[in-house]
Design a protein around this motif. Structure first.
Motif, PDB file in Angstrom:
ATOM      1  N   ALA A   1     102.672  83.856  -9.857  1.00  0.00           N
ATOM      2  CA  ALA A   1     101.800  84.427 -10.897  1.00  0.00           C
ATOM      3  C   ALA A   1     101.682  83.460 -12.080  1.00  0.00           C
ATOM      4  O   ALA A   1     100.584  83.255 -12.619  1.00  0.00           O
ATOM      5  N   VAL A   2     102.798  82.872 -12.472  1.00  0.00           N
ATOM      6  CA  VAL A   2     102.780  81.907 -13.588  1.00  0.00           C
ATOM      7  C   VAL A   2     101.857  80.744 -13.222  1.00  0.00           C
ATOM      8  O   VAL A   2     100.997  80.341 -14.007  1.00  0.00           O
ATOM      9  N   PHE A   3     102.017  80.238 -12.009  1.00  0.00           N
ATOM     10  CA  PHE A   3     101.184  79.101 -11.567  1.00  0.00           C
ATOM     11  C   PHE A   3      99.692  79.464 -11.603  1.00  0.00           C
ATOM     12  O   PHE A   3      98.885  78.757 -12.209  1.00  0.00           O
ATOM     13  N   LEU A   4      99.341  80.599 -10.972  1.00  0.00           N
ATOM     14  CA  LEU A   4      97.913  80.954 -10.891  1.00  0.00           C
ATOM     15  C   LEU A   4      97.309  81.236 -12.264  1.00  0.00           C
ATOM     16  O   LEU A   4      96.115  81.060 -12.471  1.00  0.00           O
ATOM     17  N   ALA A   5      98.133  81.702 -13.198  1.00  0.00           N
ATOM     18  CA  ALA A   5      97.635  82.006 -14.545  1.00  0.00           C
ATOM     19  C   ALA A   5      97.572  80.767 -15.432  1.00  0.00           C
ATOM     20  O   ALA A   5      96.981  80.809 -16.504  1.00  0.00           O
ATOM     21  N   SER A   6      98.183  79.689 -14.978  1.00  0.00           N
ATOM     22  CA  SER A   6      98.304  78.504 -15.838  1.00  0.00           C
ATOM     23  C   SER A   6      97.162  77.512 -15.602  1.00  0.00           C
ATOM     24  O   SER A   6      96.423  77.610 -14.613  1.00  0.00           O
ATOM     25  N   ASP A   7      97.072  76.524 -16.484  1.00  0.00           N
ATOM     26  CA  ASP A   7      96.042  75.502 -16.347  1.00  0.00           C
ATOM     27  C   ASP A   7      96.289  74.613 -15.128  1.00  0.00           C
ATOM     28  O   ASP A   7      95.376  73.904 -14.681  1.00  0.00           O
ATOM     29  N   ALA A   8      97.496  74.657 -14.581  1.00  0.00           N
ATOM     30  CA  ALA A   8      97.766  73.901 -13.348  1.00  0.00           C
ATOM     31  C   ALA A   8      96.883  74.403 -12.203  1.00  0.00           C
ATOM     32  O   ALA A   8      96.640  73.687 -11.241  1.00  0.00           O
ATOM     33  N   ALA A   9      96.426  75.642 -12.320  1.00  0.00           N
ATOM     34  CA  ALA A   9      95.574  76.241 -11.273  1.00  0.00           C
ATOM     35  C   ALA A   9      94.110  76.269 -11.700  1.00  0.00           C
ATOM     36  O   ALA A   9      93.334  77.100 -11.233  1.00  0.00           O
ATOM     37  N   ARG A  10      93.735  75.324 -12.589  1.00  0.00           N
ATOM     38  CA  ARG A  10      92.399  75.430 -13.233  1.00  0.00           C
ATOM     39  C   ARG A  10      91.230  75.338 -12.265  1.00  0.00           C
ATOM     40  O   ARG A  10      90.134  75.755 -12.584  1.00  0.00           O
ATOM     41  N   TRP A  11      91.454  74.770 -11.068  1.00  0.00           N
ATOM     42  CA  TRP A  11      90.335  74.676 -10.105  1.00  0.00           C
ATOM     43  C   TRP A  11      90.520  75.636  -8.933  1.00  0.00           C
ATOM     44  O   TRP A  11      89.918  75.499  -7.894  1.00  0.00           O
ATOM     45  N   ILE A  12      91.374  76.638  -9.146  1.00  0.00           N
ATOM     46  CA  ILE A  12      91.607  77.649  -8.106  1.00  0.00           C
ATOM     47  C   ILE A  12      90.982  78.955  -8.546  1.00  0.00           C
ATOM     48  O   ILE A  12      91.359  79.518  -9.576  1.00  0.00           O
ATOM     49  N   THR A  13      90.011  79.426  -7.787  1.00  0.00           N
ATOM     50  CA  THR A  13      89.457  80.754  -8.035  1.00  0.00           C
ATOM     51  C   THR A  13      89.019  81.376  -6.711  1.00  0.00           C
ATOM     52  O   THR A  13      88.642  80.661  -5.774  1.00  0.00           O
ATOM     53  N   GLY A  14      89.145  82.688  -6.614  1.00  0.00           N
ATOM     54  CA  GLY A  14      88.808  83.379  -5.368  1.00  0.00           C
ATOM     55  C   GLY A  14      89.893  83.269  -4.316  1.00  0.00           C
ATOM     56  O   GLY A  14      89.687  83.635  -3.160  1.00  0.00           O
ATOM     57  N   ALA A  15      91.068  82.799  -4.710  1.00  0.00           N
ATOM     58  CA  ALA A  15      92.163  82.632  -3.743  1.00  0.00           C
ATOM     59  C   ALA A  15      92.993  83.904  -3.645  1.00  0.00           C
ATOM     60  O   ALA A  15      93.177  84.615  -4.631  1.00  0.00           O
ATOM     61  N   ILE A  16      93.470  84.176  -2.434  1.00  0.00           N
ATOM     62  CA  ILE A  16      94.414  85.273  -2.224  1.00  0.00           C
ATOM     63  C   ILE A  16      95.678  84.633  -1.663  1.00  0.00           C
ATOM     64  O   ILE A  16      95.706  84.201  -0.507  1.00  0.00           O
ATOM     65  N   LEU A  17      96.659  84.511  -2.504  1.00  0.00           N
ATOM     66  CA  LEU A  17      97.870  83.758  -2.146  1.00  0.00           C
ATOM     67  C   LEU A  17      98.920  84.696  -1.559  1.00  0.00           C
ATOM     68  O   LEU A  17      99.385  85.622  -2.227  1.00  0.00           O
ATOM     69  N   ALA A  18      99.297  84.457  -0.300  1.00  0.00           N
ATOM     70  CA  ALA A  18     100.368  85.232   0.324  1.00  0.00           C
ATOM     71  C   ALA A  18     101.704  84.784  -0.247  1.00  0.00           C
ATOM     72  O   ALA A  18     102.022  83.593  -0.251  1.00  0.00           O
ATOM     73  N   VAL A  19     102.447  85.730  -0.795  1.00  0.00           N
ATOM     74  CA  VAL A  19     103.800  85.445  -1.296  1.00  0.00           C
ATOM     75  C   VAL A  19     104.682  86.453  -0.578  1.00  0.00           C
ATOM     76  O   VAL A  19     104.919  87.552  -1.069  1.00  0.00           O
ATOM     77  N   ASP A  20     105.043  86.102   0.673  1.00  0.00           N
ATOM     78  CA  ASP A  20     105.514  87.140   1.591  1.00  0.00           C
ATOM     79  C   ASP A  20     106.622  86.708   2.541  1.00  0.00           C
ATOM     80  O   ASP A  20     106.777  87.304   3.617  1.00  0.00           O
ATOM     81  N   GLY A  21     107.376  85.688   2.173  1.00  0.00           N
ATOM     82  CA  GLY A  21     108.493  85.274   3.031  1.00  0.00           C
ATOM     83  C   GLY A  21     108.060  84.923   4.434  1.00  0.00           C
ATOM     84  O   GLY A  21     108.872  84.935   5.359  1.00  0.00           O
ATOM     85  N   GLY A  22     106.771  84.631   4.604  1.00  0.00           N
ATOM     86  CA  GLY A  22     106.261  84.225   5.910  1.00  0.00           C
ATOM     87  C   GLY A  22     105.799  85.373   6.788  1.00  0.00           C
ATOM     88  O   GLY A  22     105.385  85.160   7.936  1.00  0.00           O
ATOM     89  N   LEU A  23     105.834  86.589   6.277  1.00  0.00           N
ATOM     90  CA  LEU A  23     105.460  87.776   7.069  1.00  0.00           C
ATOM     91  C   LEU A  23     104.166  87.593   7.855  1.00  0.00           C
ATOM     92  O   LEU A  23     104.092  87.916   9.043  1.00  0.00           O
ATOM     93  N   THR A  24     103.136  87.068   7.175  1.00  0.00           N
ATOM     94  CA  THR A  24     101.814  87.034   7.810  1.00  0.00           C
ATOM     95  C   THR A  24     101.629  85.823   8.735  1.00  0.00           C
ATOM     96  O   THR A  24     100.526  85.604   9.244  1.00  0.00           O
ATOM     97  N   THR A  25     102.692  85.060   9.000  1.00  0.00           N
ATOM     98  CA  THR A  25     102.608  84.044  10.061  1.00  0.00           C
ATOM     99  C   THR A  25     102.801  84.712  11.415  1.00  0.00           C
ATOM    100  O   THR A  25     102.521  84.130  12.457  1.00  0.00           O
ATOM    101  N   ASN A  26     103.325  85.906  11.387  1.00  0.00           N
ATOM    102  CA  ASN A  26     103.808  86.586  12.594  1.00  0.00           C
ATOM    103  C   ASN A  26     102.686  87.437  13.208  1.00  0.00           C
ATOM    104  O   ASN A  26     102.218  88.348  12.563  1.00  0.00           O
TER     105      ASN A  26
END
Ligand code: NDP
Length: 259
Positions: free
Chosen positions: A234-259
């Motif tokens: 959340a900190v990353f996506l809210a920060s200027d480090a993510a300034r060219w990221i929009t419309g992304a849905i970032l999985a933060v799920d311990g790898g659940l959705t690889t399965n």
């Protein structure tokens, strides 16, 4: 010395008094952001604010029931009275009930739609001007349940709302880009929060044992997450480090959705 990547940013966090939202509020404050927590229970808000007082940032709270759509505009106005300019809006407050499809009546569906979808939609709409003025960003807390189901967790009502949040994230990102506002989502895996604990408490003893066995098998990283496992993203996506990221849905799920 730690770099405060959200210094001088003002963040409104719905459901910021507990669970994932509180984890995000803490990580934002640690990174220098002023935070405004919106939730219903004033005692819980005050307790959360007391913890956040340890950081050298402004901490505000607002008690409001976001699922009451007749007062959502008033809630937005109260937020704008506290801070006329906002850099970050985190739409996190949400409800999850696991009810078989055949037993899901209109009231149960509305419970999910009102908070997870409509409150997110209209709060964002009412605060959009304040975000636009700052070239700010919106972060929606979605869920893997928008596209990945689990045995024993009948989720049509919940999943429908999280699918809506994902589509809202992308469609608003598309429309808001020209106004300089970024819109992203995080799709967390199972996170150890009061919401999840309440759902586990509703299971039978056998159901509880099955659930804990399932967690070990379906998570490549072998465990459920803690709020602190989500807040870095959340900190990353809210920060200027993510300034060219929009419309992304970032999985933060311990790898659940690889399965
Ligand atoms: P919790 O139930 O632990 O916390 C919810 C927060 O939202 C609390 O601060 C609560 O405070 C507030 N809240 C609840 N209802 C309302 C309302 N009507 N109006 C205003 N505030 C409200 O939830 P989680 O931290 O587990 O979940 C947060 C988000 O993350 C949700 O959108 C959820 O769908 C999503 N998510 C959670 C996962 C998990 O495993 N925990 C996994 C994937 C996604 P109060 O009760 O005082 O209002």
């Amino acid at each position: 010395e730690k770099r405060m990547i959200l210094k001088n940013k003002r963040a409104v966090i719905t459901g910021g008094s507990d669970g994932i939202g509180f984890g995000i509020a803490k990580a934002f404050a640690e990174n220098g952001a002023d935070v405004l927590l919106v939730a219903r229970n004033e005692t819980k808000l005050a307790e959360a604010a007391a913890v956040l007082a340890a950081f050298e940032v402004e901490v505000k709270t607002l008690s409001a029931d976001l699922s009451d759509l007749s007062t959502i505009q008033k809630t937005a106005q109260s937020i704008l009275e506290i801070w006329p300019a906002i850099d970050i809006l985190v739409n996190n407050a949400g409800i999850a009930r696991f009810i078989p499809f055949a037993e899901t009546d209109e009231a149960a569906l509305d419970l999910h739609l009102n908070l997870n979808v409509k409150a997110t939609y209209f709060l964002t709409q009412h605060l959009f001007g304040a975000l636009e003025a700052q070239k700010g960003c919106v972060l929606n807390i979605s869920s893997y349940f928008s596209h990945r189901m689990l045995p024993g967790r009948p989720s049509t009502a919940y999943s429908l709302t999280k699918g809506a949040m994902d589509a809202f994230t992308k469609s608003l990102a598309y429309e808001a880009g020209a106004k300089g506002v970024r819109v992203n989502a995080i799709a967390p895996g199972t996170i150890n929060t009061p919401l999840v604990q309440a759902n586990i408490d509703r299971l039978s003893e056998e159901g509880k044992a099955k659930f804990s066995e399932m967690i070990k098998t379906i998570y490549p990283l072998g465990r459920v997450g803690e709020s602190e496992d989500v807040s870095g993203a959340a900190v990353f996506l809210a920060s200027d480090a993510a300034r060219w990221i929009t419309g992304a849905i970032l999985a933060v799920d311990g790898g659940l959705t690889t399965n």
